[in-house]
Design a protein around this motif. Structure first.
Motif, mmCIF file in Angstrom:
data_model
loop_
_atom_site.group_PDB
_atom_site.id
_atom_site.type_symbol
_atom_site.label_atom_id
_atom_site.label_comp_id
_atom_site.label_asym_id
_atom_site.label_seq_id
_atom_site.Cartn_x
_atom_site.Cartn_y
_atom_site.Cartn_z
ATOM 1 N N THR A 1 0.859 -1.182 0.000
ATOM 2 C CA THR A 1 0.000 0.000 0.000
ATOM 3 C C THR A 1 0.895 1.232 0.000
ATOM 4 O O THR A 1 1.790 1.348 0.839
ATOM 5 C CB THR A 1 -0.907 0.013 1.257
ATOM 6 O OG1 THR A 1 -1.646 -1.205 1.295
ATOM 7 C CG2 THR A 1 -1.869 1.185 1.237
ATOM 8 N N LEU A 2 0.651 2.119 -0.941
ATOM 9 C CA LEU A 2 1.402 3.376 -0.987
ATOM 10 C C LEU A 2 0.557 4.452 -0.309
ATOM 11 O O LEU A 2 -0.537 4.766 -0.769
ATOM 12 C CB LEU A 2 1.700 3.756 -2.441
ATOM 13 C CG LEU A 2 2.302 5.142 -2.673
ATOM 14 C CD1 LEU A 2 3.604 5.326 -1.910
ATOM 15 C CD2 LEU A 2 2.513 5.388 -4.163
ATOM 16 N N ILE A 3 1.060 4.939 0.817
ATOM 17 C CA ILE A 3 0.322 5.956 1.574
ATOM 18 C C ILE A 3 0.955 7.318 1.279
ATOM 19 O O ILE A 3 2.125 7.540 1.585
ATOM 20 C CB ILE A 3 0.356 5.655 3.081
ATOM 21 C CG1 ILE A 3 -0.239 4.266 3.351
ATOM 22 C CG2 ILE A 3 -0.374 6.728 3.869
ATOM 23 C CD1 ILE A 3 -0.232 3.861 4.826
ATOM 24 N N THR A 4 0.174 8.212 0.661
ATOM 25 C CA THR A 4 0.718 9.531 0.339
ATOM 26 C C THR A 4 -0.032 10.621 1.093
ATOM 27 O O THR A 4 -1.188 10.447 1.486
ATOM 28 C CB THR A 4 0.623 9.826 -1.168
ATOM 29 O OG1 THR A 4 -0.737 9.691 -1.569
ATOM 30 C CG2 THR A 4 1.488 8.886 -1.985
ATOM 31 N N GLY A 5 0.638 11.742 1.265
ATOM 32 C CA GLY A 5 0.021 12.879 1.948
ATOM 33 C C GLY A 5 1.102 13.859 2.364
ATOM 34 O O GLY A 5 2.285 13.498 2.424
ATOM 35 N N ALA A 6 0.696 15.098 2.656
ATOM 36 C CA ALA A 6 1.647 16.153 3.009
ATOM 37 C C ALA A 6 2.437 15.784 4.262
ATOM 38 O O ALA A 6 1.987 14.966 5.074
ATOM 39 C CB ALA A 6 0.891 17.455 3.242
ATOM 40 N N ALA A 7 3.595 16.391 4.423
ATOM 41 C CA ALA A 7 4.391 16.189 5.633
ATOM 42 C C ALA A 7 3.581 16.656 6.838
ATOM 43 O O ALA A 7 2.954 17.710 6.787
ATOM 44 C CB ALA A 7 5.686 16.989 5.541
ATOM 45 N N HIS B 1 4.838 2.581 -8.107
ATOM 46 C CA HIS B 1 3.514 2.946 -7.575
ATOM 47 C C HIS B 1 2.366 2.258 -8.305
ATOM 48 O O HIS B 1 1.292 2.088 -7.757
ATOM 49 C CB HIS B 1 3.336 4.459 -7.404
ATOM 50 C CG HIS B 1 3.309 5.288 -8.643
ATOM 51 N ND1 HIS B 1 2.286 5.245 -9.537
ATOM 52 C CD2 HIS B 1 4.179 6.214 -9.102
ATOM 53 C CE1 HIS B 1 2.524 6.108 -10.500
ATOM 54 N NE2 HIS B 1 3.676 6.706 -10.272
ATOM 55 N N SER B 2 2.632 1.802 -9.557
ATOM 56 C CA SER B 2 1.554 1.094 -10.261
ATOM 57 C C SER B 2 1.307 -0.292 -9.658
ATOM 58 O O SER B 2 0.290 -0.910 -9.924
ATOM 59 C CB SER B 2 1.900 0.969 -11.745
ATOM 60 O OG SER B 2 3.073 0.190 -11.887
ATOM 61 N N ARG B 3 2.261 -0.777 -8.855
ATOM 62 C CA ARG B 3 2.083 -2.096 -8.230
ATOM 63 C C ARG B 3 1.553 -2.007 -6.799
ATOM 64 O O ARG B 3 1.488 -3.009 -6.088
ATOM 65 C CB ARG B 3 3.401 -2.871 -8.254
ATOM 66 C CG ARG B 3 3.721 -3.403 -9.629
ATOM 67 C CD ARG B 3 5.048 -4.090 -9.692
ATOM 68 N NE ARG B 3 5.204 -4.757 -10.972
ATOM 69 C CZ ARG B 3 5.547 -4.152 -12.105
ATOM 70 N NH1 ARG B 3 5.760 -2.849 -12.110
ATOM 71 N NH2 ARG B 3 5.666 -4.826 -13.227
ATOM 72 N N CYS B 4 1.246 -0.798 -6.383
ATOM 73 C CA CYS B 4 0.750 -0.620 -5.012
ATOM 74 C C CYS B 4 -0.721 -0.201 -5.030
ATOM 75 O O CYS B 4 -1.183 0.440 -5.978
ATOM 76 C CB CYS B 4 1.525 0.497 -4.313
ATOM 77 S SG CYS B 4 3.273 0.184 -4.118
ATOM 78 N N GLN B 5 -1.401 -0.530 -3.967
ATOM 79 C CA GLN B 5 -2.712 0.071 -3.749
ATOM 80 C C GLN B 5 -2.449 1.467 -3.183
ATOM 81 O O GLN B 5 -1.561 1.636 -2.356
ATOM 82 C CB GLN B 5 -3.488 -0.764 -2.743
ATOM 83 C CG GLN B 5 -4.781 -0.104 -2.326
ATOM 84 C CD GLN B 5 -5.583 -1.027 -1.439
ATOM 85 O OE1 GLN B 5 -6.109 -2.028 -1.875
ATOM 86 N NE2 GLN B 5 -5.632 -0.677 -0.172
ATOM 87 N N ARG B 6 -3.204 2.476 -3.646
ATOM 88 C CA ARG B 6 -2.942 3.847 -3.180
ATOM 89 C C ARG B 6 -3.906 4.226 -2.059
ATOM 90 O O ARG B 6 -5.070 3.880 -2.113
ATOM 91 C CB ARG B 6 -3.125 4.865 -4.310
ATOM 92 C CG ARG B 6 -2.748 4.407 -5.672
ATOM 93 C CD ARG B 6 -1.289 4.677 -5.966
ATOM 94 N NE ARG B 6 -0.977 4.248 -7.327
ATOM 95 C CZ ARG B 6 -1.088 5.031 -8.394
ATOM 96 N NH1 ARG B 6 -1.482 6.275 -8.259
ATOM 97 N NH2 ARG B 6 -0.796 4.565 -9.589
ATOM 98 N N LEU B 7 -3.347 4.970 -1.140
ATOM 99 C CA LEU B 7 -4.182 5.481 -0.053
ATOM 100 C C LEU B 7 -3.723 6.905 0.229
ATOM 101 O O LEU B 7 -2.548 7.127 0.526
ATOM 102 C CB LEU B 7 -3.986 4.597 1.180
ATOM 103 C CG LEU B 7 -4.998 4.706 2.300
ATOM 104 C CD1 LEU B 7 -6.368 4.250 1.819
ATOM 105 C CD2 LEU B 7 -4.564 3.861 3.493
#
Ligand code: ZN
Length: 332
Positions: free
Chosen positions: A35-41, A165-171
């Motif tokens: 799972t790729l977890i993205t978001g601001a610092a 990132h194409s191999r991860c689920q995004r959150l």
């Protein structure tokens, strides 16, 4: 920065939706292996991933929605010695995640879980992996071991190679609303958190770190000095003195930019609602946008060897000259 296994049990209030989503997937045994977890610092990506890991490894899962904090496995997590859990981050003075770190991790993930049901890895600052590290990780992502659950953390998914990132689920971790942030910071004992949130661009954990040991009332007063300097031509000397007593150079410019952007938004709002004439707004707009440019340039300069007050006096003098030039051009 978060240490492995040292966080509370559950999500922050603004992460509940993302939490239930992962929770539901895990209960249904549909948790994605990466799972790729993205978001601001400063919105709590790392704490979220650690809390999810604790839940997945807790002996009471799936009968609980948060790790119990008391079972034998939770105690191992607490002690940082759970054999099925790895938290990767920069080592010592490095500013990358190295291929050696990823290789060791992949070897560990390939083993059968000691306790199960998962072997979990969190990769903090996943966008700082070296190319060799990415290539090594790619092999694990292409053929993931059965029981592995990886959480990659980054501010933006575009900062990772598409093959990763194409191999991860995004959150995506949201920035909470201002009201949510203020309520949370006040519960943490920060009485007037607005100015800290302004500095942190709404990211509550960053705001909390900024607020530690600061005189937030004095920093709020600097906002008024800045407003007076920008709109009422007040002398820059008192502003430079007040600001340099509370903030370093980078913090000053960051806040000045934030406040200037707010002024610009207010002007647009005022024009759109018919409360300000378009003609006056045009001059203000130009002045504010040039002020922003000056601040951005100053932020990029390496001023480390100069005193904050000296740097501020120079930049504020430049801003003043700019305003005089714009006025002269408009009255010509
Ligand atoms: Zn437990």
């Amino acid at each position: 920065m978060s240490a492995p296994g040292s966080q509370g049990a559950g999500p922050y209030p603004w992460q509940r939706e993302q939490w239930s989503m992962l929770h539901r997937s895990a209960i249904a045994s549909r948790l994605h292996h990466a799972t790729l977890i993205t978001g601001a610092a400063g919105v709590g990506k790392s704490d979220f991933a650690v809390s999810v890991s604790r839940l997945l490894l807790c002996l009471k899962f799936p009968d609980v929605t948060q790790a119990c904090g008391q079972c034998e496995r939770c105690l191992l997590m607490e002690a940082g010695t759970h054999p099925d859990y790895t938290y990767l981050d920069w080592l010592d003075k490095a500013s990358v995640i190295s291929v050696d770190q990823i290789r060791k991790l992949s070897e560990k993930l390939a083993l059968t879980a000691t306790y199960g049901p998962y072997r979990i890895a969190i990769i903090n600052r996943a966008d700082t992996m070296t190319t060799a590290a990415y290539n090594s990780l790619l092999k694990t992502l292409e053929e993931p071991p059965g029981s592995c659950a990886m959480f990659l953390l980054a501010e933006r998914d575009a900062s990772l190679p598409a093959t990763i990132h194409s191999r991860c689920q995004r959150l995506t971790m949201p920035v909470p609303t201002q009201d949510e942030s203020i309520e949370w910071l006040q519960q943490r004992g920060i009485a007037s958190p607005q100015v800290a949130l302004e500095f942190a661009r709404g990211a509550p954990l960053l705001a909390e770190r900024f607020a530690a040991d600061r005189d937030l009332a004095a920093i709020s007063a600097i906002r008024e000095y800045w407003r007076d300097f920008i709109f009422s031509d007040k002398s820059p000397a008192s502003l430079a003195t007040a600001a340099s007593a509370q903030l370093n150079t980078r913090e000053c410019f960051t806040l000045f930019m934030q406040w200037t952007a707010d002024f610009a938004k207010n002007i647009e709002f005022s024009v759109a609602s018919g409360r300000s004439p378009e003609e006056g707004a045009r001059i203000e707009r130009r002045f504010l946008s040039q002020t922003m440019q000056l601040l951005q340039q100053s932020l990029r300069l390496d001023n480390a060897s100069l005193k904050t007050q000296t740097v501020l006096e120079g930049v504020l003098a430049d801003i003043r000259i700019q305003r005089m030039r714009i006025r002269a051009e408009n009255s010509a």
